[in-house]
Motif scaffolding. Structure first.
Motif, PDB file in Angstrom:
ATOM      1  N   LEU A   1      35.560  56.931  36.604  1.00  0.00           N
ATOM      2  CA  LEU A   1      35.042  56.308  37.803  1.00  0.00           C
ATOM      3  C   LEU A   1      36.222  55.878  38.661  1.00  0.00           C
ATOM      4  CD1 LEU A   1      32.576  55.280  39.389  1.00  0.00           C
ATOM      5  CD2 LEU A   1      32.804  53.116  38.143  1.00  0.00           C
ATOM      6  N   GLY A   2      36.251  56.373  39.893  1.00  0.00           N
ATOM      7  CA  GLY A   2      37.354  56.050  40.780  1.00  0.00           C
ATOM      8  C   GLY A   2      36.869  55.541  42.114  1.00  0.00           C
ATOM      9  N   VAL A   3      37.810  55.076  42.901  1.00  0.00           N
ATOM     10  CA  VAL A   3      37.523  54.584  44.236  1.00  0.00           C
ATOM     11  C   VAL A   3      38.518  55.238  45.197  1.00  0.00           C
ATOM     12  CG1 VAL A   3      38.974  52.530  43.959  1.00  0.00           C
ATOM     13  CG2 VAL A   3      37.143  52.511  45.629  1.00  0.00           C
ATOM     14  N   HIS A   4      38.055  55.581  46.387  1.00  0.00           N
ATOM     15  CA  HIS A   4      38.908  56.182  47.414  1.00  0.00           C
ATOM     16  C   HIS A   4      39.434  55.095  48.337  1.00  0.00           C
ATOM     17  CE1 HIS A   4      36.428  60.131  47.088  1.00  0.00           C
ATOM     18  NE2 HIS A   4      37.166  59.906  46.037  1.00  0.00           N
ATOM     19  N   SER A   5      40.667  55.293  48.800  1.00  0.00           N
ATOM     20  CA  SER A   5      41.250  54.359  49.756  1.00  0.00           C
ATOM     21  C   SER A   5      42.067  55.129  50.781  1.00  0.00           C
ATOM     22  CB  SER A   5      42.158  53.356  49.036  1.00  0.00           C
ATOM     23  OG  SER A   5      42.827  52.544  49.982  1.00  0.00           O
ATOM     24  N   VAL A   6      41.946  54.749  52.028  1.00  0.00           N
ATOM     25  CA  VAL A   6      42.793  55.298  53.083  1.00  0.00           C
ATOM     26  C   VAL A   6      43.724  54.219  53.634  1.00  0.00           C
ATOM     27  CG1 VAL A   6      41.209  57.125  53.776  1.00  0.00           C
ATOM     28  CG2 VAL A   6      41.062  54.891  54.877  1.00  0.00           C
ATOM     29  N   ILE A   7      43.726  53.091  53.003  1.00  0.00           N
ATOM     30  CA  ILE A   7      44.522  51.956  53.459  1.00  0.00           C
ATOM     31  C   ILE A   7      45.819  51.899  52.642  1.00  0.00           C
ATOM     32  CG2 ILE A   7      44.590  49.448  53.737  1.00  0.00           C
ATOM     33  CD1 ILE A   7      41.469  49.616  53.908  1.00  0.00           C
ATOM     34  N   PRO A   8      46.962  52.075  53.275  1.00  0.00           N
ATOM     35  CA  PRO A   8      48.242  52.109  52.554  1.00  0.00           C
ATOM     36  C   PRO A   8      48.805  50.712  52.293  1.00  0.00           C
ATOM     37  CG  PRO A   8      48.635  52.560  54.856  1.00  0.00           C
ATOM     38  CD  PRO A   8      47.138  52.388  54.692  1.00  0.00           C
ATOM     39  N   TRP A   9      48.015  49.884  51.666  1.00  0.00           N
ATOM     40  CA  TRP A   9      48.370  48.489  51.450  1.00  0.00           C
ATOM     41  C   TRP A   9      48.382  48.204  49.949  1.00  0.00           C
ATOM     42  CZ3 TRP A   9      44.787  43.798  51.795  1.00  0.00           C
ATOM     43  CH2 TRP A   9      45.503  42.626  51.952  1.00  0.00           C
ATOM     44  N   PRO A  10      49.536  47.949  49.345  1.00  0.00           N
ATOM     45  CA  PRO A  10      49.606  47.715  47.904  1.00  0.00           C
ATOM     46  C   PRO A  10      48.723  46.572  47.410  1.00  0.00           C
ATOM     47  CG  PRO A  10      51.787  48.063  48.792  1.00  0.00           C
ATOM     48  CD  PRO A  10      50.851  47.957  49.964  1.00  0.00           C
ATOM     49  N   ARG A  11      48.514  45.566  48.221  1.00  0.00           N
ATOM     50  CA  ARG A  11      47.654  44.456  47.780  1.00  0.00           C
ATOM     51  C   ARG A  11      46.213  44.903  47.593  1.00  0.00           C
ATOM     52  NH1 ARG A  11      50.298  39.478  50.819  1.00  0.00           N
ATOM     53  NH2 ARG A  11      51.921  39.120  49.295  1.00  0.00           N
ATOM     54  N   LEU A  12      45.774  45.879  48.362  1.00  0.00           N
ATOM     55  CA  LEU A  12      44.429  46.416  48.161  1.00  0.00           C
ATOM     56  C   LEU A  12      44.332  47.083  46.794  1.00  0.00           C
ATOM     57  CD1 LEU A  12      41.576  46.918  49.213  1.00  0.00           C
ATOM     58  CD2 LEU A  12      42.430  49.065  50.183  1.00  0.00           C
ATOM     59  N   VAL A  13      45.387  47.783  46.399  1.00  0.00           N
ATOM     60  CA  VAL A  13      45.442  48.381  45.060  1.00  0.00           C
ATOM     61  C   VAL A  13      45.267  47.290  44.012  1.00  0.00           C
ATOM     62  CG1 VAL A  13      46.962  49.518  43.395  1.00  0.00           C
ATOM     63  CG2 VAL A  13      46.821  50.368  45.744  1.00  0.00           C
ATOM     64  N   GLU A  14      45.958  46.184  44.158  1.00  0.00           N
ATOM     65  CA  GLU A  14      45.857  45.080  43.205  1.00  0.00           C
ATOM     66  C   GLU A  14      44.464  44.456  43.217  1.00  0.00           C
ATOM     67  OE1 GLU A  14      49.140  42.308  43.069  1.00  0.00           O
ATOM     68  OE2 GLU A  14      50.423  43.796  44.055  1.00  0.00           O
TER      69      GLU A  14
END
Length: 142
Positions: A17-30
């Motif tokens: 199960l994954g999630v897609h992101s187009v936001i290049p923000w490391p805090r969003l990853v966290e």
């Protein structure tokens, strides 16, 4: 280097199960990783802005979470360069868009297999870490 969670689950035949992101923000990853709800984050580089520093920052953020992997989806035109740089920065997986032929597949495999590619720069840690210090020094002094 931490285990590749996505690859491990696929090899075991388990669902992911994954999630897609187009936001290049490391805090969003966290923020996503701390939920524990996903096995991987797919950064959609094909439709997003980024630079080489972004790859390193995203990789450092995901490295904090041992039960998650990161994947980058790269566009067709620059896929070799981008995939190599992302992998060298520490992103563990690459998804290639617009594969049309068997030759395209072979080319993409060549981009990501360590035995087929040369380090793209100073961030290519695995090759350097696998050598002893004298071997690294001798190689760099030539």
């Amino acid at each position: 280097m931490k285990p590749n969670k996505l690859r491990q689950l696929i090899k075991e035949g388990k669902p992911t199960l994954g999630v897609h992101s187009v936001i290049p923000w490391p805090r969003l990853v966290e923020i996503i990783a701390v939920t524990g709800a996903f096995d991987y984050i797919e950064y959609i580089g094909e439709y997003s802005t980024y630079d080489l520093e972004t790859f390193e920052n995203l990789a450092r953020a995901i490295e904090l979470y041992p039960n998650m992997s990161m994947m980058i989806k790269v566009e067709e035109q620059s896929r070799g360069y981008i995939a190599t740089r992302a992998l060298d920065a520490g992103i563990q997986n690459a998804l290639f868009a617009d594969i049309r032929t068997a030759d395209d597949v072979r080319e993409c495999v060549r981009f990501i297999r360590p035995e087929h590619r040369k380090p793209a720069g100073a961030t290519a840690r695995p090759a350097a870490e696998s050598m002893s210090a004298p071997t690294r020094l001798n190689g760099s002094n030539r």
